[in-house]
Scaffold this motif. Structure first.
Motif, PDB file in Angstrom:
ATOM      1  N   SER A  94       0.824  -1.203   0.000  1.00 14.24           N
ATOM      2  CA  SER A  94       0.000   0.000   0.000  1.00 14.24           C
ATOM      3  C   SER A  94       0.861   1.257   0.000  1.00 14.24           C
ATOM      4  N   THR A  95       1.917   1.254   0.801  1.00 19.91           N
ATOM      5  CA  THR A  95       2.792   2.420   0.844  1.00 19.91           C
ATOM      6  C   THR A  95       3.427   2.657  -0.522  1.00 19.91           C
ATOM      7  N   MET A  96       3.942   1.595  -1.122  1.00 19.39           N
ATOM      8  CA  MET A  96       4.612   1.757  -2.404  1.00 19.39           C
ATOM      9  C   MET A  96       3.656   2.256  -3.485  1.00 19.39           C
ATOM     10  N   MET A  97       2.467   1.680  -3.532  1.00 15.20           N
ATOM     11  CA  MET A  97       1.550   2.059  -4.607  1.00 15.20           C
ATOM     12  C   MET A  97       0.887   3.406  -4.336  1.00 15.20           C
ATOM     13  N   PHE A  98       0.290   3.565  -3.137  1.00 15.85           N
ATOM     14  CA  PHE A  98      -0.562   4.729  -2.907  1.00 15.85           C
ATOM     15  C   PHE A  98       0.175   5.911  -2.305  1.00 15.85           C
ATOM     16  N   LEU A  99       1.277   5.657  -1.631  1.00 18.12           N
ATOM     17  CA  LEU A  99       1.973   6.774  -0.980  1.00 18.12           C
ATOM     18  C   LEU A  99       3.295   7.101  -1.666  1.00 18.12           C
ATOM     19  N   PHE A 100       3.767   6.217  -2.513  1.00 22.04           N
ATOM     20  CA  PHE A 100       4.994   6.542  -3.237  1.00 22.04           C
ATOM     21  C   PHE A 100       4.752   6.684  -4.741  1.00 22.04           C
ATOM     22  N   ALA A 101       4.407   5.588  -5.417  1.00 21.83           N
ATOM     23  CA  ALA A 101       4.467   5.599  -6.883  1.00 21.83           C
ATOM     24  C   ALA A 101       3.515   6.618  -7.512  1.00 21.83           C
ATOM     25  N   VAL A 102       2.234   6.549  -7.157  1.00 26.31           N
ATOM     26  CA  VAL A 102       1.300   7.487  -7.771  1.00 26.31           C
ATOM     27  C   VAL A 102       1.611   8.929  -7.357  1.00 26.31           C
ATOM     28  N   PRO A 103       1.750   9.209  -6.061  1.00 24.19           N
ATOM     29  CA  PRO A 103       2.029  10.602  -5.685  1.00 24.19           C
ATOM     30  C   PRO A 103       3.313  11.149  -6.294  1.00 24.19           C
ATOM     31  N   VAL A 104       4.351  10.318  -6.386  1.00 26.19           N
ATOM     32  CA  VAL A 104       5.603  10.880  -6.881  1.00 26.19           C
ATOM     33  C   VAL A 104       5.460  11.246  -8.355  1.00 26.19           C
ATOM     34  N   MET A 105       4.709  10.439  -9.105  1.00 28.81           N
ATOM     35  CA  MET A 105       4.519  10.766 -10.517  1.00 28.81           C
ATOM     36  C   MET A 105       3.667  12.030 -10.672  1.00 28.81           C
ATOM     37  N   GLU A 106       2.611  12.119  -9.868  1.00 29.77           N
ATOM     38  CA  GLU A 106       1.783  13.314  -9.943  1.00 29.77           C
ATOM     39  C   GLU A 106       2.582  14.546  -9.529  1.00 29.77           C
ATOM     40  N   ALA A 107       3.449  14.361  -8.539  1.00 33.05           N
ATOM     41  CA  ALA A 107       4.225  15.496  -8.064  1.00 33.05           C
ATOM     42  C   ALA A 107       5.229  15.937  -9.116  1.00 33.05           C
ATOM     43  N   MET A 108       5.832  14.980  -9.813  1.00 32.86           N
ATOM     44  CA  MET A 108       6.728  15.356 -10.905  1.00 32.86           C
ATOM     45  C   MET A 108       5.945  16.163 -11.940  1.00 32.86           C
ATOM     46  N   ALA A 109       4.709  15.720 -12.199  1.00 36.53           N
ATOM     47  CA  ALA A 109       3.870  16.461 -13.140  1.00 36.53           C
ATOM     48  C   ALA A 109       3.617  17.867 -12.629  1.00 36.53           C
ATOM     49  N   ALA A 110       3.280  17.978 -11.342  1.00 37.49           N
ATOM     50  CA  ALA A 110       2.957  19.296 -10.794  1.00 37.49           C
ATOM     51  C   ALA A 110       4.171  20.206 -10.825  1.00 37.49           C
ATOM     52  N   TYR A 111       5.367  19.617 -10.707  1.00 39.58           N
ATOM     53  CA  TYR A 111       6.565  20.455 -10.797  1.00 39.58           C
ATOM     54  C   TYR A 111       6.845  20.841 -12.240  1.00 39.58           C
ATOM     55  N   LEU A 112       6.864  19.825 -13.123  1.00 41.80           N
ATOM     56  CA  LEU A 112       7.417  20.036 -14.463  1.00 41.80           C
ATOM     57  C   LEU A 112       6.426  20.619 -15.464  1.00 41.80           C
ATOM     58  N   VAL A 113       5.156  20.187 -15.402  1.00 46.75           N
ATOM     59  CA  VAL A 113       4.239  20.588 -16.467  1.00 46.75           C
ATOM     60  C   VAL A 113       4.123  22.114 -16.606  1.00 46.75           C
ATOM     61  N   PRO A 114       3.893  22.859 -15.503  1.00 48.67           N
ATOM     62  CA  PRO A 114       3.795  24.308 -15.688  1.00 48.67           C
ATOM     63  C   PRO A 114       5.057  24.908 -16.319  1.00 48.67           C
ATOM     64  N   LEU A 115       6.221  24.400 -15.926  1.00 44.00           N
ATOM     65  CA  LEU A 115       7.451  24.926 -16.516  1.00 44.00           C
ATOM     66  C   LEU A 115       7.555  24.548 -17.993  1.00 44.00           C
ATOM     67  N   MET A 116       7.205  23.306 -18.303  1.00 45.52           N
ATOM     68  CA  MET A 116       7.377  22.848 -19.678  1.00 45.52           C
ATOM     69  C   MET A 116       6.381  23.467 -20.641  1.00 45.52           C
ATOM     70  N   VAL A 117       5.204  23.869 -20.138  1.00 45.65           N
ATOM     71  CA  VAL A 117       4.277  24.540 -21.037  1.00 45.65           C
ATOM     72  C   VAL A 117       4.451  26.057 -20.955  1.00 45.65           C
ATOM     73  N   GLY A 118       5.385  26.507 -20.146  1.00 49.40           N
ATOM     74  CA  GLY A 118       5.710  27.927 -20.128  1.00 49.40           C
ATOM     75  C   GLY A 118       4.696  28.795 -19.425  1.00 49.40           C
ATOM     76  N   THR A 119       4.243  28.384 -18.241  1.00 56.09           N
ATOM     77  CA  THR A 119       3.329  29.259 -17.508  1.00 56.09           C
ATOM     78  C   THR A 119       3.906  29.539 -16.123  1.00 56.09           C
ATOM     79  N   ARG A 120       3.195  30.339 -15.351  1.00 54.71           N
ATOM     80  CA  ARG A 120       3.806  30.816 -14.107  1.00 54.71           C
ATOM     81  C   ARG A 120       3.399  30.056 -12.870  1.00 54.71           C
TER      82      ARG A 120
END
Ligand code: HEM
Ligand SMILES: [Cu+2]
Lengths: 637, 200
Positions: A94-120
């Motif tokens: 449960s920790t690996m799936m719900f507290l690590f893998a999914v959140p870490v991918m979403e968090a990478m998205a939350a970090y990178l997507v705004p920068l990669m699409v050029g917004t603030r």
């Protein structure tokens, strides 16, 4: 209150870069101090916390894995008793799936997507902050339960009737189910933000065919979250209802059905693995070109493959249920659909191989991890095609063969690319390079440790060793391989240790990175490392798939935005033509209080259904505090 | 890196309406999430029905009147709802204020009817799986009515406050109207299942 005001407010035209940066900094920075830290809505800060927290959960889950390996290293070992072992493998999964893998991918998205699409900032920054707190509280809930010896012990998919009221008295299964609610609320929130950021906040000119592959991957991932997570919310809620107020969804004696649980869980659970894997595809496709010195081969093919995989992933869930005795025709259909998903996966692999083939690879750490990913993922894919066939699956179901298979695809398919991504974007996030020497050490330790640990599990499985057993008898032929696996797991853990040491040391002492250390072509490299709170001094304008060309020293940009309020550009969905100068919300403590109120309600509702009634009042109050306009310039229109 | 200004955004509006507004898209995304939830709940209803030797299980079908009145009320409420949305589009503050008060009423009446509806199901949630799933369907939908009513009340208060006359607020009103339409449309298949399929 409309445009004519523009004449009297400070705009970003006709001022020096330094003065513009000073004004933007004042508008976009968070306040110092504890409350400033709690109320920040900067997507980079929130996502950074998200990533760090997820990695802490990786360490915790990894420690549990080591505990299991210790217990299994010899027959009839007495380190861990059966009850504790049940809790440990459930907590690990449960920790690996719900507290690590999914959140870490979403968090990478939350970090990178705004920068990669050029917004603030990300769309709905306060929702993003709320999501982080909910995720954190859900994780703490699960781990506090573990510390109190009431952790769930029903496996990471909590099958009924084992998890139902009859066989799982106490609150253990409820804690599992409610942890699910926490993490799914958090995940859904980020998914909505990512989807809207990609649809509406792309830099002018970034039409659909100029969206970076990683951003496409994150978009498809968001849709999978949006369509799949309701299934697990529904099932975890009904499980709690069965246990708390006596509904009969899963009770065959009163017309319910135990298999219904499995259908619902896997209708979510299979897309779940693509929620983890598709971001990894995006990472690989983005990192690879920077290390082979040529653009990615087959952009269109890859994007098509991403979307196809996303759609197909909803038609496979029954392959987790081949041994429950479903009708033959159904099983054949799901065998066929499970094998068909190998097609888009194959296309992706060939695109990467072609990119590698045609370029001149520079074997830096990120590329090493990508090569390790390709090898490992292909092997995991092959055992995947094997277990997609019903007769074979019947033989190895619930054995260590399956444990080997899913660690190949999860660690090989997602964690390797993730580590590559950390090495690759670390300079952007911190302004410093990670050590290449330690990087190589970590790669070889992790790669060899991984295969030495998990390859023998295939054999153990074929030799009949079931999963989820806390011990085995010395007469069985599994002893020496298990000891070997456990020792290899130490090597693997050592590799992760080197990786973490490298990250922590480089954060302070790494070599300064500069804005674009890899000579990459996507927009996040157009700003400084780490990026300022406003991301870009002026929002870039895009005219090709690769907006940055090496050697080019000028960035085409938009001017005419206000500097006295948080302002960004909203553009049209297909062509990314500018539509409005939209404001981005200011910092606020309300998302934090809303998360606290929601958490109280959710935890309380494990004990009484009335919690939903009384607990929703503070939730409503905090939400009103959150949305009520405060008369700031951001509210003008 | 140096900036080369190639585009001037200063003439753009400071907030877009409809599909030019991020909140519109977020509302759509939330409708997609909840729509998936409703679809799934219906699938579970059909699944349990397909397993049961008789349906409804050990109970008469629910009485029609409460649910049917509620359905008619909901459908009728779409008309004023669409009007409010139009007035918001035209930034007609007075009418929007009146409209929101009316819509609050039209949200509360179905809640009252819903209370009766629960009693006319002739089954409790803990009697059997049929009872569980109809209570679930009804409960899920009631939560949606309730949240939208609360949302409408808060919006109504806002529209009587000094923050009212603002494009952003009118956009919120429109999104709220769109969401109410969703709550109404989502009810129709539920109504069909709960009352129609139980009578086949
Ligand atoms: C650090 C290295 C890891 C090791 C040594 C390891 C080891 C194990 C072992 C031995 C089991 C089987 C327990 C049993 O059936 O008795 C297991 C189960 C599992 N692991 Fe890992 N694991 C590792 C990392 C991961 C990662 C990174 C993920 C996911 C991203 C993961 C996901 C799972 C899941 C979902 C299960 C199934 C739990 C269950 O049966 O309910 N593991 N792991
Ligand atoms: Cu699957």
């Amino acid at each position: 209150m409309t445009r004519d005001q523009g004449a009297r407010v400070p705009l970003d035209v006709d001022i020096s870069d330094a003065e513009l940066e000073r004004q933007l900094k004042e508008t976009w920075s968070s306040k110092p101090g504890l409350w400033g830290a709690i109320s920040t809505v900067d997507h980079k800060v929130v996502a950074g916390r998200y990533i760090a927290t997820a990695f802490v959960f990786l360490i915790l889950g990894g420690l549990l894995a080591m505990a299991m390996r210790l217990q299994l290293s010899q027959p009839e070992a007495r380190f861990i008793n059966p009850d504790r072992y049940n809790q440990i493998f459930t907590m690990h999964g449960s920790t690996m799936m719900f507290l690590f893998a999914v959140p870490v991918m979403e968090a990478m998205a939350a970090y990178l997507v705004p920068l990669m699409v050029g917004t603030r900032n990300i769309a709905f920054p306060r929702l993003n902050a709320f999501s982080y707190w909910i995720f954190l509280f859900g994780g703490i809930l699960l781990w506090v339960a573990f510390a109190l010896d009431t952790a769930p012990d029903v496996g990471w998919f909590a099958y009924v009737p084992l998890a139902g009221p009859q066989y799982a008295p106490g609150k253990r299964a409820d804690l599992w189910a409610q942890m699910i609610t926490f993490t799914e609320v958090a995940a859904l929130a980020v998914a909505v933000e990512i989807a809207v950021t990609v649809f509406k906040q792309r830099a002018p000119g970034m039409s659909l065919d100029r969206i970076p592959v990683l951003v496409w991957a994150m978009l498809v991932m968001s849709f999978l979250v949006i369509m799949a997570m309701p299934a697990i919310m529904f099932s975890s809620t009904t499980l709690i209802l069965d246990r708390l107020v006596g509904t009969h969804f899963y009770n065959p004696a009163e017309g319910g059905d135990a298999l219904l649980w499995q259908h619902l869980f896997w209708f979510f659970g299979h897309p779940e693995v693509y929620i983890i894997f598709l971001p990894a595809v995006g990472m690989v496709s983005t990192i690879l070109p920077a290390f082979v010195g040529r653009p990615l081969f087959g952009y269109m093919l890859l994007v098509m493959a991403l979307i196809t995989t996303g759609v197909l992933s909803f038609g496979l869930w029954v392959h987790h249920m081949f041994t429950v005795g479903l009708p033959r025709v159904g099983e054949s259909f799901f065998t066929a659909s499970s094998m068909s998903i190998a097609v888009p996966a194959g296309i992706q692999i060939f695109c990467w191989l072609a990119t590698l083939w045609a370029g001149k690879p520079v074997y830096k750490t990120p590329l090493l991890f990508i090569l390790g990913f390709i090898v490992t993922f292909v092997m995991g894919g092959m055992t995947g095609v094997m277990v997609a066939s019903v007769p074979f699956d019947t033989q190895v179901h619930d054995t260590y063969f399956v444990v080997a298979h899913f660690h190949y695809v999860l660690i090989g398919g997602a964690v390797f690319p993730l580590i590559a991504a950390v090495y690759y974007w670390f300079p952007k996030m911190t302004g410093r390079m990670m050590s290449e020497r330690l990087g190589r050490w970590s790669f070889w330790l992790i790669f060899c440790g991984f295969h030495l640990t998990f390859f023998p599990m295939h054999i153990l499985g074929l030799w009949g060793m079931p999963r989820r057993i806390y011990t085995y008898q010395p007469e069985l032929p599994w002893t020496s391989l298990n000891l070997f696996v456990s020792l290899s797991a130490l090597v693997l853990a050592g590799g992760f240790l080197v990786f973490f040491v490298n990250a922590i040391r480089s954060r302070r002492n790494g070599l300064p990175a500069g804005s674009n250390p890899w000579g990459a072509a996507t927009l996040e490299w157009a700003t400084s490392s780490p990026p300022p709170p406003y991301n870009f001094r002026r929002i870039p304008v895009v005219s090709s798939l690769d907006p940055l060309t090496p050697g080019e020293n000028e960035l085409p940009v938009v001017a005419g935005l206000r500097t006295d309020r948080r302002e960004l550009l909203v553009t049209s969905v297909v062509e990314a033509l500018p539509q409005a100068r939209e404001s981005s919300t200011t910092d606020s403590v309300w998302p934090f209080w809303a998360a606290v109120a929601t958490s109280v309600m959710l935890v309380w509702s494990i004990f009484t259904p009335w919690a939903v009634v009384w607990g929703s009042i503070p939730v409503a109050i905090t939400l009103i505090g959150w949305f009520w306009p405060k008369g700031s310039p951001e509210d003008e229109s | 890196m140096k900036d080369r200004i190639v585009l001037d955004a200063s003439a753009l509006p400071m907030h877009g309406m409809g599909a030019a507004s991020p909140t519109w898209w977020a509302t759509c995304a939330f409708m997609l999430i909840e729509g998936s939830g409703f679809a799934l709940a219906l699938a579970v209803y059909l699944y349990l029905m397909s397993l049961a030797p008789s349906w409804p299980m050990e109970a008469p079908p629910p009485d029609l009147w409460a649910g049917t009145w509620l359905t008619l009320m909901l459908i009728a409420s779409v008309v004023p709802n669409v009007l409010v949305s139009r007035w918001a589009h035209r930034r007609d503050l007075r009418k929007v204020q009146v409209g929101l008060v009316v819509m609050t009423m039209l949200g509360i009446i179905p809640l009252v009817l819903r209370a009766f509806e629960f009693t006319k199901l002739h089954i409790r949630w803990d009697d059997n799986a049929y009872g569980s799933i109809v209570w679930m369907l009804l409960g899920l939908h009631t939560t949606h009515i309730l949240t939208d009513v609360v949302d409408t009340v808060v919006l109504a208060c806002l529209m009587f406050s000094r923050h009212a006359d603002n494009t952003r607020r009118y956009g919120d009103v429109q999104d709220n109207c769109m969401y109410w339409n969703f709550v109404v449309v989502a009810w129709l298949p539920l109504y069909g299942c709960i009352y129609g399929l139980a009578r086949l």
